[in-house]
Design an enzyme around this catalytic site. Structure first.
Site, short mmCIF file in Angstrom:
data_model
loop_
_atom_site.label_atom_id
_atom_site.label_comp_id
_atom_site.label_asym_id
_atom_site.label_seq_id
_atom_site.Cartn_x
_atom_site.Cartn_y
_atom_site.Cartn_z
N CYS A 47 1.01 -1.65 -0.07
CA CYS A 47 0.14 0.08 -0.15
C CYS A 47 0.74 0.93 0.55
O CYS A 47 2.19 1.57 0.75
CB CYS A 47 -0.75 0.07 1.02
SG CYS A 47 -1.97 1.54 1.59
N CYS A 50 0.64 3.06 3.73
CA CYS A 50 0.72 3.00 4.66
C CYS A 50 1.93 3.41 5.06
O CYS A 50 3.21 3.92 4.50
CB CYS A 50 1.16 0.99 4.75
SG CYS A 50 -0.18 0.31 4.71
N ASN A 72 -0.57 15.20 -3.04
CA ASN A 72 -1.49 14.45 -4.26
C ASN A 72 0.27 14.18 -5.34
O ASN A 72 -0.04 14.65 -6.06
CB ASN A 72 -2.04 14.07 -4.85
CG ASN A 72 -3.25 13.69 -5.58
OD1 ASN A 72 -1.92 12.67 -6.04
ND2 ASN A 72 -4.23 13.17 -5.73
N HIS A 118 -4.33 0.10 8.49
CA HIS A 118 -4.73 0.03 6.37
C HIS A 118 -6.26 -0.60 6.63
O HIS A 118 -6.86 -0.45 5.08
CB HIS A 118 -4.23 -0.84 6.50
CG HIS A 118 -4.50 -1.14 4.66
ND1 HIS A 118 -3.68 -0.28 3.96
CD2 HIS A 118 -5.23 -2.48 4.01
CE1 HIS A 118 -4.13 -1.00 2.67
NE2 HIS A 118 -4.90 -2.01 2.83
N ASN A 158 -13.89 9.50 -0.24
CA ASN A 158 -14.27 8.32 -1.71
C ASN A 158 -13.69 7.16 -1.03
O ASN A 158 -12.57 7.22 -0.14
CB ASN A 158 -13.78 8.72 -2.96
CG ASN A 158 -13.79 9.52 -3.53
OD1 ASN A 158 -14.81 10.39 -3.31
ND2 ASN A 158 -13.26 10.31 -4.60
N SER A 166 -9.25 4.31 -5.67
CA SER A 166 -8.06 3.82 -5.56
C SER A 166 -7.69 2.70 -4.90
O SER A 166 -6.48 1.92 -5.10
CB SER A 166 -7.61 4.37 -6.57
OG SER A 166 -6.35 5.54 -5.88
N HIS A 169 -7.30 2.38 2.36
CA HIS A 169 -6.34 2.45 3.41
C HIS A 169 -7.42 3.78 3.58
O HIS A 169 -7.71 4.63 2.88
CB HIS A 169 -4.76 3.21 3.18
CG HIS A 169 -4.67 3.89 4.24
ND1 HIS A 169 -3.69 2.10 5.33
CD2 HIS A 169 -4.38 4.49 5.10
CE1 HIS A 169 -2.99 3.18 6.12
NE2 HIS A 169 -3.53 4.34 5.97
N HIS A 171 -8.87 7.26 3.74
CA HIS A 171 -7.69 9.08 3.86
C HIS A 171 -8.86 9.50 2.37
O HIS A 171 -9.88 8.93 2.75
CB HIS A 171 -6.60 8.18 2.42
CG HIS A 171 -7.34 8.08 1.22
ND1 HIS A 171 -7.33 6.70 0.61
CD2 HIS A 171 -6.76 8.04 -0.19
CE1 HIS A 171 -7.66 6.66 -0.30
NE2 HIS A 171 -7.64 7.95 -1.18
N GLN A 173 -9.14 13.55 1.02
CA GLN A 173 -8.37 14.85 0.39
C GLN A 173 -8.48 16.19 0.11
O GLN A 173 -10.12 16.18 0.78
CB GLN A 173 -8.45 14.21 -1.52
CG GLN A 173 -8.33 13.05 -2.19
CD GLN A 173 -8.70 13.07 -3.73
OE1 GLN A 173 -7.78 13.52 -4.77
NE2 GLN A 173 -8.18 11.77 -3.83
N HIS A 286 -19.39 21.19 2.17
CA HIS A 286 -19.12 22.31 1.17
C HIS A 286 -19.33 23.52 2.65
O HIS A 286 -20.17 23.87 3.65
CB HIS A 286 -20.73 22.26 0.66
CG HIS A 286 -20.60 22.15 -0.98
ND1 HIS A 286 -21.72 21.11 -1.95
CD2 HIS A 286 -19.50 20.95 -1.19
CE1 HIS A 286 -22.00 20.94 -2.40
NE2 HIS A 286 -19.96 20.59 -2.22
N PHE A 317 -27.76 2.83 -10.05
CA PHE A 317 -27.17 3.95 -11.00
C PHE A 317 -28.27 5.40 -11.17
O PHE A 317 -29.80 4.99 -11.38
CB PHE A 317 -27.15 3.16 -12.68
CG PHE A 317 -25.95 1.65 -12.38
CD1 PHE A 317 -25.02 1.27 -11.74
CD2 PHE A 317 -26.83 0.77 -11.41
CE1 PHE A 317 -23.79 0.61 -12.47
CE2 PHE A 317 -25.71 -0.83 -11.41
CZ PHE A 317 -24.33 -0.35 -11.63
#
Length: 358
Positions: A47, A50, A72, A118, A158, A166, A169, A171, A173, A286, A317
């Site tokens: 990872c 980690c 990033n 993790h 996310n 992706s 772990h 996290h 942003q 927001h 969907f």
């Protein structure tokens, strides 16, 4: 409204969504996702988030004991892009092409690791560690606002492969941008329009109304409340609202930061408990623009947009009519809130004896 099709107005976006409660009985023969694995190691040597592991471009993570923040490695925006690669600002070009308009944009993209573990998520972290995450959100928002060209700081997370994360772990942003993004810009207009018409704050009034009715409240404490909004698009969408009229995370006092950490832990535990599985979602705050232009009209809030519909493997969907017409939902917000409200604050893994957060 529990039985017949109708439309509901979203005052934050100034648009409508369709509710069709009679469709909940329809059979499902569509896509079923594989369940996400629940056996995740506390440390993964492969990872890139980690502690002590290598990331792209040769960077090595420190052996961090709590949170960890870094730029990033593959940012969507650059704070100082190469001048030779810049798209010219067509507003400065004589006779610009109105149908083919592009403007340069710069920004800052930061990754925020919530924990060195993790295998954890906000729902299973110690409350003190969740509070540390809240402090980091505030610190990073303040640091972004210190750049005179930054106009907005968007904190988001996310969670889950189903939502497009992706890495498992824990996290999130922060993206700080030179211009206000579309969704906060729509809300900014709605806040201003509502105050001009009613002389009060849209979300202050809405929070008071929901607290009085109680039918869409999921959980609450003295300073925050989590509700399934009356106009929710996603089946188990929630809105986390500050009870005090405050514009940003960094403006929260210590007691409010404690309360926000408590609210996030309780709400995300309920999400996991719904289908007794890690619950995917996209969450974002927001808050007011960093230059303070929104003034007294802005009210801090966080959106949770989870894709799950019927089980841990069946998702909603946004296609067909939802994509080309307007959003549509089968489960009413009232039913979704009742299901979430009935769940325990204690994570199912702890109740089952699978182990506490630490």
């Amino acid at each position: 409204m529990d039985e017949h099709p109708h439309r509901r107005f979203n005052p934050l976006r100034n648009d409508w969504e369709l509710v069709s409660p009679q469709r909940t009985a329809r059979p499902w023969q569509g896509q079923v996702e594989a369940r996400e694995p629940e056996t995740v190691p506390a440390y993964d040597p492969a990872c890139y988030l980690c502690p002590g592991n290598s990331r792209a471009h040769g960077a090595t993570n420190p052996v961090y004991p709590s949170t960890f923040v870094f730029d990033n490695d593959f940012p969507a925006l650059f704070p100082t892009p190469d001048p030779k690669s810049l798209i010219p600002d067509q507003s400065l070009i004589p006779n610009p092409e109105p149908l083919l308009t592009a403007k340069p944009e710069r920004g800052i993209c930061r990754v925020i690791c919530f924990s060195p573990r993790h295998d954890l998520a906000l729902a299973r972290m110690d409350p003190r560690d969740v509070r540390r995450v809240v402090d980091v959100w505030a610190e990073e928002s303040a640091a972004a606002a210190a750049h005179p060209w930054v106009r907005y700081a968007l904190v988001f997370e996310n969670r889950g492969a189903m939502i497009g994360a992706s890495n498992p772990h824990p996290h999130g942003q922060l993206w700080a941008t030179e211009n206000i993004p579309n969704e906060p810009a729509l809300e900014r207009e709605s806040f201003a329009r509502y105050r001009a018409q009613h002389g009060s704050c849209l979300l202050c009034d809405y929070a008071a109304r929901e607290a009085r009715l109680a039918e869409r409240v999921v959980c609450q404490n003295d300073m925050f409340m989590a509700i399934v909004p009356f106009w929710a698009n996603w089946p188990f969408e929630t809105l986390v609202l500050s009870r005090r009229h405050v514009g940003s995370i960094k403006a929260l006092d210590p007691a409010e930061r404690d309360a926000l950490a408590d609210m996030f832990k309780r709400l995300t535990a309920r999400y996991d408990n719904l289908f007794e599985a890690p619950f995917p979602y996209s969450m974002g705050f927001h808050q007011e623009p960093t230059n303070g232009a929104a003034g007294e009209s802005w009210h801090l809030h966080a959106h949770f947009y989870p894709p799950l519909l019927r089980s841990a493997t069946i998702r909603k969907f946004m296609i067909g009519f939802e994509l080309l017409g307007s959003p549509q939902r089968d489960v009413t917000p009232e039913e979704a809130a009742a299901r979430l409200r009935a769940l325990s604050d204690v994570h199912y893994s702890v109740r089952a004896g699978a182990g506490a957060s630490r």
